[in-house]
Write an enzyme that holds these catalytic residues in place. Structure first.
Site, mmCIF file in Angstrom:
data_model
loop_
_atom_site.group_PDB
_atom_site.id
_atom_site.type_symbol
_atom_site.label_atom_id
_atom_site.label_comp_id
_atom_site.label_asym_id
_atom_site.label_seq_id
_atom_site.Cartn_x
_atom_site.Cartn_y
_atom_site.Cartn_z
ATOM 1 N N GLU B 276 28.160 35.997 43.395
ATOM 2 C CA GLU B 276 28.325 34.545 43.425
ATOM 3 C C GLU B 276 27.794 33.947 44.726
ATOM 4 O OE1 GLU B 276 32.065 33.568 41.714
ATOM 5 O OE2 GLU B 276 31.830 31.426 42.033
ATOM 6 N N GLU B 279 24.187 33.915 44.460
ATOM 7 C CA GLU B 279 23.750 32.841 43.561
ATOM 8 C C GLU B 279 23.773 31.495 44.287
ATOM 9 O OE1 GLU B 279 26.078 32.459 39.961
ATOM 10 O OE2 GLU B 279 24.952 30.690 39.319
ATOM 11 N N CYS B 296 35.419 32.075 37.617
ATOM 12 C CA CYS B 296 36.355 33.191 37.374
ATOM 13 C C CYS B 296 37.499 32.796 36.463
ATOM 14 C CB CYS B 296 36.970 33.750 38.644
ATOM 15 S SG CYS B 296 36.287 33.158 40.134
ATOM 16 N N SER B 316 28.786 28.630 37.902
ATOM 17 C CA SER B 316 28.143 29.880 38.282
ATOM 18 C C SER B 316 27.956 30.718 37.023
ATOM 19 C CB SER B 316 29.032 30.627 39.279
ATOM 20 O OG SER B 316 28.706 32.000 39.283
ATOM 21 N N LYS B 355 42.706 34.618 29.564
ATOM 22 C CA LYS B 355 41.893 35.838 29.571
ATOM 23 C C LYS B 355 41.847 36.477 28.193
ATOM 24 C CE LYS B 355 40.860 36.065 34.028
ATOM 25 N NZ LYS B 355 39.476 35.882 34.480
ATOM 26 N N GLU B 358 39.106 34.841 26.662
ATOM 27 C CA GLU B 358 37.849 35.222 27.301
ATOM 28 C C GLU B 358 37.337 36.570 26.801
ATOM 29 O OE1 GLU B 358 38.078 36.299 31.449
ATOM 30 O OE2 GLU B 358 36.201 35.273 31.889
ATOM 31 N N GLU B 363 29.990 36.075 24.253
ATOM 32 C CA GLU B 363 29.095 36.330 25.394
ATOM 33 C C GLU B 363 29.556 37.523 26.221
ATOM 34 O OE1 GLU B 363 30.788 33.555 24.926
ATOM 35 O OE2 GLU B 363 29.393 31.895 24.600
ATOM 36 N N CYS B 500 46.105 31.579 40.269
ATOM 37 C CA CYS B 500 46.599 32.615 39.343
ATOM 38 C C CYS B 500 48.030 33.051 39.648
ATOM 39 C CB CYS B 500 45.700 33.826 39.372
ATOM 40 S SG CYS B 500 43.959 33.423 39.266
#
Lengths: 155, 572
Positions: B276, B279, B296, B316, B355, B358, B363, B500
């Site tokens: 990251e 990037e 994230c 990102s 999550k 996710e 993807e 989190c």
């Protein structure tokens, strides 16, 4: 431009406190509140669709399905109740295979209950597209509906 | 001012509610709809108290204190009223507590026990509402709902998502999405904040314990990884003090359950930082899309895809750390260990409900292989530890397995709002100047505040940073950004307030202190660590040397980066 868009265009500066009057105007124009209308209203007022749906379902006056060709209103006021409107309504629901507040799949009938039509002398009373029918017992209700169905078939 | 409670004088402050004063003084007042730090709604009414001179009981949560009030918190009248209220709430509530996932964490059950409700007083009338299991993250059972409205308020006021609200009225009242649609086609981003405030089992995570148990029995090579914020909260489920780091105990417990290897997602957080930060440096160098948003948090990612799709290019392209690690496990690790990647099952222990969504994203795959097979919440892990009969507190602590057990302090602070930013700044500075920061601690981005701003000078470049937690704050920022009123180069967003540590999958916190203690614990771990910067992680260096070659390289792009898609929902 859709009717809803026209209404929103006309009420450009209205904020969230105008929600109910806008819903009324939309229902007046379209006959019901479609999900598309809720979403457009949600964008217009910057209020989540869930909130608009919540407010609209709180009130009896809003419908979420288009009206049928024949809009049947069944009086559930005290006098009509005493004279047996409950069983008349049950019969209509059974024949049409829908619950009150819904519209048949073929779009022919929509069924709705109202608290009192102010025609207690005619109890139990129903109205179809504004025309009143007096002393509508379960059997009479069945016949009215079947007559309409038969007439529609001929067309 | 002074008020008298149960004959005892206590101090109260002008403007506060009676409940606030009573709670501070340690009086035991039950609540179901009360939300710390938010306006009272007075919906559940179980906080009623008696005030001398008033014939009706009042809800203490919405009653302002006044000098000289004489209050009784447990008079027979009050106790009876509370008991009746609980019995009425249970009037439409199912009796299947034995099978309910909420179990001993149910606040309604606790109240029923406390007030001696031992038999059904009102015959049950069912709401005939269907359970919503449409989504991978959250299960909604309206039958168990007591209409306290906390989920609605959190979703609307804190997160500004507003995907649920009250609908209908009277006995037909319920919480629903627009048009009664299912959660999976709504604008719900799966953050799970509603789950953390629900007093009953009406909102729960989609439980995947059985699948993971089956995987463990399957004979396949099942490995597990745990997120940074889990080790500082799991202890609460076993009666340990708030903020106690139980990393070692947790690793031993996971091994005892039969996982072949236990890895630390913080290693992958270090990996994320390398990718990251590179990037970001490239975007700055090549005039790419700025500000760059962190990616994230899967709740935040879905939020952008749903509400601000025009900003997707700002996200990102890095996958979240546990997805990265899953991909590395099923490629690099599989080859190194000589295992067919098809025979590897990766389980993630996450403080998060999003999550679960996710890991099922199309993807998040390498060919047919899902990077991560299952994601469990901290709460589910605690349940599994109990199922396996593990005496958690008396375990001998052990360390995570190599090579993905080595991590920096920077990787560990990912679990708190501002942590990703701080970790990124440490490494970006090194990548761009070749030098370490003199002071690693970056105070301006720490703390539970929902919006934090800072600037760093890296070399001769000024970089404007914004750190946001709670999606409601993110919405304000995005709206300002759209209007050109906000400026930033790099923005960290975590969907849950505080990050989190306060995730939707964390142990049900009794108060806000739990959240700050968890965050404090993460920063303490970091400050006591020798290795505090991601780019010095030796195992990570080896991974790049032996396999990935360089950040943003060909393999990184294939395994560690992802793409986004605009989402259409039924309610937008």
């Amino acid at each position: 431009m859709s009717k809803v868009k026209e209404i929103l265009e006309k009420n450009k500066n209205k904020k969230r406190e105008a929600l109910i009057s806008l819903l009324q105007e939309i229902q007046e124009a379209e006959g019901y509140i479609s999900s598309q209308a809720v979403i457009e209203l949600s964008r217009h007022l910057n209020v989540p669709a869930s909130k608009i749906y919540g407010a609209a379902t709180f009130y009896n006056q809003f419908r979420f399905e288009p009206l049928g060709k024949y809009h049947v209103m069944v009086c559930r006021g005290t006098a009509c109740h005493v004279k047996g409107s409950a069983s008349a309504l049950k019969t209509a629901e059974d024949i049409l295979n829908i619950k009150a507040g819904k519209t048949t799949k073929d779009g022919l009938f929509s069924l709705e209950t109202v608290a009192c039509m102010g025609a207690c002398g005619l109890a139990p009373v129903i109205s179809i597209n504004g025309e009143f029918y007096a002393q509508v017992t379960a059997e009479k209700f069945r016949k009215i509906i079947e007559d309409i169905k038969a007439a529609e078939k001929k067309i | 001012m002074k008020i008298t409670v149960n004959g005892k004088e206590i101090e109260a402050t002008e403007g506060e509610t009676l409940l606030t004063a009573l709670k501070r003084e340690g009086f035991d007042i039950p609540t179901l709809c009360y939300l710390e730090g938010m306006n009272p709604s007075g919906a559940c009414r179980v906080c009623v108290v008696e005030i001398e001179g008033q014939s009706n009981l009042v809800t203490s949560c919405s009653y302002p204190v006044a000098a000289g009030l004489k209050v009784k918190t447990h008079s027979p009248k009050v106790i009876n009223a509370r008991k009746t209220l609980i019995e009425l709430l249970m009037g439409s509530h199912p009796d299947d507590c034995l099978y309910c996932d909420k179990q001993d964490k149910c606040e309604l059950l606790a109240l029923a026990r406390k007030y001696g409700v031992t038999k059904r007083r009102f015959p049950r009338i069912s709401r005939n509402a269907n359970i919503d299991v449409s989504g991978p993250s959250i299960v909604r059972d309206p039958e168990k709902c007591v209409l306290c409205g906390k989920c609605v308020r959190v979703c609307e006021e804190v997160q500004k998502v507003g995907c649920i609200d009250f609908s209908m009225r009277g006995f037909k009242s319920k919480i629903s999405c627009a048009f009664d649609s299912a959660l999976n086609v709504s604008s719900c981003v799966n953050c799970g904040q509603c789950v953390t405030v629900c007093p009953t089992g009406a909102l729960m995570e989609n439980n995947n314990i059985e699948e993971v148990k089956k995987a463990l029995e399957s004979g396949k090579h099942v490995v597990v990884q745990h997120a940074p914020a889990v080790s500082v909260s799991l202890g609460e489920e076993f009666g340990l003090p708030l903020g106690k780091d139980v990393d070692g105990l947790m690793v031993s417990a996971l091994r005892e359950m039969g996982f072949k290897a236990v890895f630390d997602t913080s290693f992958a957080a270090d990996l994320t930082i390398m990718e990251e930060a590179s990037e970001l440096a490239e975007r700055i160098k090549k005039n790419g899309k700025l500000p760059m948003f962190t990616s994230c948090c899967p709740g935040w990612v879905k939020y952008v895809e749903t509400f601000y799709p025009e900003f997707m290019e700002n996200l990102s392209t890095c996958k979240s750390p546990h997805q990265m690690l899953g991909a590395i496990i099923k490629s690099y690790y599989a080859k190194k260990e000589g295992i067919d990647p098809k025979d590897i099952i990766v389980v993630s222990i996450m403080p998060c409900t999003a999550k679960k969504f996710e890991v099922k994203r199309a993807e998040m795959k390498n060919g047919e292989l899902e990077d991560v097979d299952f994601s469990l919440t901290t709460r589910e892990l605690a349940r599994m530890i109990n199922i396996f009969g593990i005496d958690f507190k008396n375990l001998k602590p052990s360390r995570a397995d190599l090579p993905f057990g080595e991590r920096s302090g920077a990787g560990k602070i990912f679990g708190a709002s501002g942590g990703v930013m701080e970790a990124a700044v440490r490494t970006a500075n090194y990548l761009l100047t070749g030098k370490e920061l003199a002071e690693l601690k970056f105070e301006p981005v720490r703390g539970l505040k929902g919006f934090k701003k800072a600037e760093v000078k890296i070399g001769d470049k000024k970089i404007r940073l914004a750190v946001i937690s709670a999606l409601g704050n993110a919405k304000d920022f995005m709206d300002a950004l759209e209007k050109g009123e906000a400026q930033a180069d790099f923005v960290e967003v975590m969907a849950c307030p505080g990050g989190c540590v306060n995730g939707g999958g964390q142990p049900f916190a009794q108060n806000k202190k739990a959240i700050s203690e968890r965050a404090k614990a993460l920063y303490e771990i970091d400050s006591s660590e020798k290795l505090r910067v991601s780019h010095e992680n030796k195992a990570l260096k080896t991974l790049y040397k032996d396999f990935l070659v360089k950040p943003l390289g060909e393999k990184s792009h294939r395994l560690l980066h992802t793409s986004y898609k605009a989402r259409s929902t039924k309610d937008r």
